[in-house]
Write a protein that holds these residues in place. Structure first.
Motif, PDB file in Angstrom:
ATOM      1  N   UNK A 109      32.697  26.244  49.024  1.00 13.59           N
ATOM      2  CA  UNK A 109      33.105  24.847  48.938  1.00 13.59           C
ATOM      3  C   UNK A 109      33.943  24.501  47.723  1.00 13.59           C
ATOM      4  N   UNK A 110      34.328  25.510  46.927  1.00 15.32           N
ATOM      5  CA  UNK A 110      35.119  25.258  45.723  1.00 15.32           C
ATOM      6  C   UNK A 110      36.495  25.904  45.859  1.00 15.32           C
ATOM      7  N   UNK A 111      37.485  25.290  45.228  1.00 18.04           N
ATOM      8  CA  UNK A 111      38.827  25.873  45.159  1.00 18.04           C
ATOM      9  C   UNK A 111      38.795  26.952  44.082  1.00 18.04           C
ATOM     10  N   UNK A 112      39.246  28.161  44.444  1.00 20.31           N
ATOM     11  CA  UNK A 112      39.217  29.284  43.506  1.00 20.31           C
ATOM     12  C   UNK A 112      40.534  30.041  43.563  1.00 20.31           C
ATOM     13  N   UNK A 113      40.724  30.919  42.607  1.00 22.48           N
ATOM     14  CA  UNK A 113      41.795  31.912  42.667  1.00 22.48           C
ATOM     15  C   UNK A 113      41.117  33.244  42.967  1.00 22.48           C
ATOM     16  N   UNK A 114      41.833  34.221  43.493  1.00 20.96           N
ATOM     17  CA  UNK A 114      41.203  35.507  43.788  1.00 20.96           C
ATOM     18  C   UNK A 114      40.539  36.137  42.555  1.00 20.96           C
ATOM     19  N   UNK A 115      41.221  36.107  41.423  1.00 21.36           N
ATOM     20  CA  UNK A 115      40.683  36.701  40.210  1.00 21.36           C
ATOM     21  C   UNK A 115      39.421  35.985  39.737  1.00 21.36           C
ATOM     22  N   UNK A 116      39.464  34.657  39.700  1.00 23.85           N
ATOM     23  CA  UNK A 116      38.306  33.877  39.260  1.00 23.85           C
ATOM     24  C   UNK A 116      37.133  34.066  40.215  1.00 23.85           C
ATOM     25  N   UNK A 117      37.416  34.153  41.514  1.00 23.70           N
ATOM     26  CA  UNK A 117      36.358  34.359  42.507  1.00 23.70           C
ATOM     27  C   UNK A 117      35.694  35.729  42.319  1.00 23.70           C
ATOM     28  N   UNK A 118      36.507  36.778  42.130  1.00 26.42           N
ATOM     29  CA  UNK A 118      35.959  38.121  41.914  1.00 26.42           C
ATOM     30  C   UNK A 118      35.113  38.153  40.640  1.00 26.42           C
ATOM     31  N   UNK A 119      35.577  37.506  39.599  1.00 22.43           N
ATOM     32  CA  UNK A 119      34.828  37.462  38.338  1.00 22.43           C
ATOM     33  C   UNK A 119      33.510  36.714  38.517  1.00 22.43           C
ATOM     34  N   UNK A 120      33.549  35.597  39.247  1.00 22.98           N
ATOM     35  CA  UNK A 120      32.338  34.798  39.478  1.00 22.98           C
ATOM     36  C   UNK A 120      31.314  35.578  40.309  1.00 22.98           C
ATOM     37  N   UNK A 121      31.761  36.229  41.364  1.00 23.56           N
ATOM     38  CA  UNK A 121      30.856  36.975  42.247  1.00 23.56           C
ATOM     39  C   UNK A 121      30.237  38.170  41.520  1.00 23.56           C
ATOM     40  N   UNK A 122      31.048  38.911  40.787  1.00 20.52           N
ATOM     41  CA  UNK A 122      30.591  40.157  40.159  1.00 20.52           C
ATOM     42  C   UNK A 122      29.985  39.953  38.776  1.00 20.52           C
ATOM     43  N   UNK A 123      30.223  38.814  38.168  1.00 15.97           N
ATOM     44  CA  UNK A 123      29.635  38.545  36.864  1.00 15.97           C
ATOM     45  C   UNK A 123      30.367  39.167  35.691  1.00 15.97           C
ATOM     46  N   UNK A 124      31.519  39.771  35.953  1.00 18.15           N
ATOM     47  CA  UNK A 124      32.343  40.344  34.882  1.00 18.15           C
ATOM     48  C   UNK A 124      33.784  40.370  35.356  1.00 18.15           C
ATOM     49  N   UNK A 125      34.704  40.583  34.435  1.00 14.17           N
ATOM     50  CA  UNK A 125      36.122  40.620  34.791  1.00 14.17           C
ATOM     51  C   UNK A 125      36.367  41.817  35.712  1.00 14.17           C
ATOM     52  N   UNK A 126      36.991  41.564  36.851  1.00 12.57           N
ATOM     53  CA  UNK A 126      37.215  42.604  37.854  1.00 12.57           C
ATOM     54  C   UNK A 126      38.678  42.624  38.273  1.00 12.57           C
ATOM     55  N   UNK A 127      39.084  43.720  38.891  1.00 12.99           N
ATOM     56  CA  UNK A 127      40.410  43.817  39.480  1.00 12.99           C
ATOM     57  C   UNK A 127      40.305  43.267  40.901  1.00 12.99           C
ATOM     58  N   UNK A 128      40.765  42.037  41.102  1.00 12.81           N
ATOM     59  CA  UNK A 128      40.634  41.386  42.401  1.00 12.81           C
ATOM     60  C   UNK A 128      41.362  42.156  43.500  1.00 12.81           C
ATOM     61  N   UNK A 129      42.479  42.785  43.193  1.00  9.96           N
ATOM     62  CA  UNK A 129      43.217  43.552  44.203  1.00  9.96           C
ATOM     63  C   UNK A 129      42.357  44.692  44.743  1.00  9.96           C
ATOM     64  N   UNK A 130      41.544  45.271  43.909  1.00 14.20           N
ATOM     65  CA  UNK A 130      40.696  46.388  44.327  1.00 14.20           C
ATOM     66  C   UNK A 130      39.410  45.907  45.003  1.00 14.20           C
ATOM     67  N   UNK A 131      38.844  44.807  44.544  1.00 12.39           N
ATOM     68  CA  UNK A 131      37.538  44.363  45.016  1.00 12.39           C
ATOM     69  C   UNK A 131      37.568  43.485  46.259  1.00 12.39           C
ATOM     70  N   UNK A 132      38.694  42.847  46.529  1.00 14.93           N
ATOM     71  CA  UNK A 132      38.769  41.926  47.664  1.00 14.93           C
ATOM     72  C   UNK A 132      39.351  42.633  48.886  1.00 14.93           C
TER      73      UNK A 132
END
Length: 146
Positions: free
Chosen positions: A83-106
């Motif tokens: 229900x929130x507006x996100x960016x791919x990078x911010x979403x990956x970081x929020x889900x995983x709890x640390x800075x992630x490479x969104x291209x690899x994780x999504x």
């Protein structure tokens, strides 16, 4: 001409079966726009532009982390997760709890008929259909033995 008639007949049947009140012309226009977005990677109306990758409206995104799957969807011009507006990078970081490479994780699925494909594969193909190494494995193996 016969194939075209068969397609319109099948479309009419499916629309009646699902009680869809839209006109055949309206459905045809939607199909053409989606086909253009999928095959040419160009925005037709709405979608989310992620760097050089265009994700049309309705595209699903998934992150698998610690045995759980998290989903987001492109709605209009926005990427929405929980229900929130996100960016791919911010979403990956929020889900995983640390800075992630969104291209690899999504992983991305542009429509329900496609399988999930890693975002980096779509990026490498510059918005074209990505290469999936396992799809033609049997065909390649057959050629080797011929």
């Amino acid at each position: 001409m016969r194939k075209t008639h068969h397609i319109y007949t099948e479309l009419n049947y499916q629309m009646r079966r699902r009680e869809d009140l839209r006109s055949i012309e309206e459905i045809t226009l939607i199909a053409v726009k989606e086909w253009m977005a999928r095959n040419y990677g160009q925005p037709t109306e709405h979608g989310y532009q992620w760097k050089d990758l265009f994700l049309p409206h309705g595209t699903s995104l998934r992150i698998s982390h610690r045995g759980l799957c998290y989903f987001a969807e492109v709605k209009g011009d926005l990427l929405i997760a929980d229900g929130k507006i996100v960016t791919p990078s911010a979403w990956a970081t929020e889900v995983c709890g640390s800075v992630r490479n969104a291209w690899r994780d999504i992983c991305i699925r542009r429509n329900y008929r496609e399988g999930w494909t890693q975002a980096s594969a779509w990026r490498a193909a510059a918005g074209e259909q990505p290469k999936r190494p396992g799809i033609n494995r049997r065909l390649r193996a057959r050629r080797i033995t011929d």
